[in-house]
Design a protein around this motif. Structure first.
Motif, PDB file in Angstrom:
ATOM      1  N   VAL A  80      -8.071   3.863   6.107  1.00  0.00           N
ATOM      2  CA  VAL A  80      -8.406   3.230   4.648  1.00  0.00           C
ATOM      3  C   VAL A  80      -7.146   2.572   4.220  1.00  0.00           C
ATOM      4  CG1 VAL A  80      -8.693   3.739   2.266  1.00  0.00           C
ATOM      5  CG2 VAL A  80     -10.192   4.983   4.030  1.00  0.00           C
ATOM      6  N   ASP A  81      -5.818   3.146   4.535  1.00  0.00           N
ATOM      7  CA  ASP A  81      -4.550   2.713   3.974  1.00  0.00           C
ATOM      8  C   ASP A  81      -3.655   2.015   5.066  1.00  0.00           C
ATOM      9  OD1 ASP A  81      -5.315   3.125   1.383  1.00  0.00           O
ATOM     10  OD2 ASP A  81      -4.901   5.336   1.738  1.00  0.00           O
ATOM     11  N   GLY A  82      -3.822   2.252   6.139  1.00  0.00           N
ATOM     12  CA  GLY A  82      -2.946   2.088   7.555  1.00  0.00           C
ATOM     13  C   GLY A  82      -3.485   0.803   8.093  1.00  0.00           C
ATOM     14  N   PHE A  83      -4.048   0.969   9.410  1.00  0.00           N
ATOM     15  CA  PHE A  83      -4.655  -0.289  10.240  1.00  0.00           C
ATOM     16  C   PHE A  83      -5.685  -0.896   9.453  1.00  0.00           C
ATOM     17  CE2 PHE A  83      -5.799   3.358  12.464  1.00  0.00           C
ATOM     18  CZ  PHE A  83      -7.305   3.095  12.619  1.00  0.00           C
ATOM     19  N   GLY A  84      -6.323  -0.131   8.568  1.00  0.00           N
ATOM     20  CA  GLY A  84      -7.326  -0.908   7.921  1.00  0.00           C
ATOM     21  C   GLY A  84      -8.660  -0.621   8.187  1.00  0.00           C
ATOM     22  N   LEU A  85      -9.670  -1.010   7.382  1.00  0.00           N
ATOM     23  CA  LEU A  85     -11.316  -0.955   7.550  1.00  0.00           C
ATOM     24  C   LEU A  85     -11.561  -1.893   8.573  1.00  0.00           C
ATOM     25  CD1 LEU A  85     -12.445  -0.593   3.930  1.00  0.00           C
ATOM     26  CD2 LEU A  85     -12.364   1.042   5.508  1.00  0.00           C
ATOM     27  N   VAL A  86     -12.744  -1.716   9.278  1.00  0.00           N
ATOM     28  CA  VAL A  86     -13.480  -2.516  10.282  1.00  0.00           C
ATOM     29  C   VAL A  86     -13.549  -3.888   9.581  1.00  0.00           C
ATOM     30  CG1 VAL A  86     -15.087  -2.934  11.615  1.00  0.00           C
ATOM     31  CG2 VAL A  86     -14.563  -0.622  11.144  1.00  0.00           C
ATOM     32  N   GLU A  87     -13.010  -5.135  10.396  1.00  0.00           N
ATOM     33  CA  GLU A  87     -13.157  -6.494   9.860  1.00  0.00           C
ATOM     34  C   GLU A  87     -14.531  -6.995   9.503  1.00  0.00           C
ATOM     35  OE1 GLU A  87     -12.362  -9.471   8.158  1.00  0.00           O
ATOM     36  OE2 GLU A  87     -10.495  -8.944   9.006  1.00  0.00           O
ATOM     37  N   GLU A  88     -14.793  -7.067   8.409  1.00  0.00           N
ATOM     38  CA  GLU A  88     -16.413  -7.809   8.073  1.00  0.00           C
ATOM     39  C   GLU A  88     -16.444  -9.398   8.263  1.00  0.00           C
ATOM     40  OE1 GLU A  88     -17.592  -6.159   4.590  1.00  0.00           O
ATOM     41  OE2 GLU A  88     -16.668  -3.936   4.659  1.00  0.00           O
ATOM     42  N   GLU A  89     -15.383 -10.098   8.323  1.00  0.00           N
ATOM     43  CA  GLU A  89     -15.286 -11.628   8.177  1.00  0.00           C
ATOM     44  C   GLU A  89     -15.354 -12.265   9.747  1.00  0.00           C
ATOM     45  OE1 GLU A  89     -15.441 -13.322   5.539  1.00  0.00           O
ATOM     46  OE2 GLU A  89     -15.608 -11.311   4.517  1.00  0.00           O
TER      47      GLU A  89
END
Length: 317
Positions: A177-186
């Protein structure tokens, strides 16, 4: 090169309060129930929360017994349609410190969860924990043991490491959630969203793997249509722009160029496919995707025949 030399990350102890497992799904109730049962049956002393996320469709509670310390929740993906938005819906609503994933047509095998948590305890600097897999196709199992216990960003540029499959992933929720991040939706069509996520994770810390095959990945027959190949072409082009580091890893660059060559050969774009295949083979002379694209452009085989042959040996394109 040692782990300490390849990745300099502060050691952070992991306090496991429980595990939230995200299962994205769409219109596969029988397969979904099998996946949920396998997750809830894991031997783990702490709580397991199984979150089933329905992709843009009506939710329903799978008829699966839970038992002590096991909970089952259902959510509806209201984010971007597809796997990325569906996974992210679950990650954001997870209750526990550890999150994991399983596709609705795959199965966790006994011992998977505890083996990964033990490995995370040994490598608290890890960004992600995976396992080997068993590919099930046409009635037979093909084990794919993880080749290495510790993998770096450079390793994943060089080779996708197919056995590091999304249904094996386990990580700290805070990192997702706050580190490398969520799965890219774009990313176009959501194709290779797991590879993008894996590369971003590996930039922040090593990916560690339980070498044993502890997830059964079920492959199905099916054709790839024109729109699918166009989406693969767009997504892989997007990926190369996203990670300019591929330019410094010729073998990895050649591999992606070979995939692009095959997609364009399948689309009937002969000139573009030949150009991509030539570049791929200069970077990676034995690249099988580029060689397969030459067979397709010469009309010696069809794309589906190449895919079918690869699947018989537990390999994709």
């Amino acid at each position: 090169m040692s782990l300490a030399e390849s990745v300099a990350v502060e050691l952070v102890p992991v306090e496991v309060t429980g595990v939230s497992v995200i299962i994205p799904t769409k219109d596969r109730p029988e397969l979904l129930a099998r996946a949920v049962r396998a997750v809830l049956a894991q031997e783990f002393d702490g709580p397991i929360e199984c979150i089933v996320v329905f992709d843009q469709e009506q939710t329903h509670l799978p008829e699966v017994p839970t038992g002590p310390g096991r909970t089952l929740r259902v959510l509806r993906n209201e984010r971007t349609p597809g796997l990325a938005g569906t996974r992210n819906t679950g990650y954001l609503r997870a209750s526990h410190t550890i999150v994991a994933a399983c596709d609705d047509d795959d199965e966790w095998l006994p011992g998977k969860l505890t083996a990964q948590l033990d490995l995370l305890d040994r490598y608290p600097q890890a960004s992600l924990v995976a396992t080997g897999i068993v590919i099930h196709f046409s009635g037979r199992d093909i084990p794919r043991q993880a080749q290495d216990e510790v993998l770096t960003f450079r390793d994943f540029l060089r080779d996708r490491r197919m056995e590091v499959h999304p249904s094996t992933y386990l990580a700290r929720r805070s990192a997702v959630v706050d580190g490398f991040g969520l799965v890219e939706e774009e990313i176009p069509g959501g194709y290779a969203e797991d590879y993008d996520w894996l590369l971003r994770a590996a930039k922040t810390g090593p990916v560690v793997c339980v070498r044993d095959p502890l997830v059964r990945v079920n492959w199905h027959n099916g054709s790839f249509f024109t729109s699918r190949w166009e989406m693969i072409d767009q997504a892989l082009t997007w990926l190369l722009r996203r990670f300019p580091e591929f330019a410094g890893e010729r073998r990895g660059l050649g591999r992606v160029q070979g995939q692009l060559a095959f997609a364009n050969a399948a689309l009937g774009k002969r000139r573009k496919a030949l150009g991509l295949a030539a570049r791929a083979l200069r970077n990676h002379p034995t690249n099988r995707q580029a060689l397969a694209s030459l067979l397709v452009t010469s009309h010696l085989v069809t794309p589906d025949q190449v895919i079918g042959l690869g699947r018989r040996f537990g390999r994709g394109v």
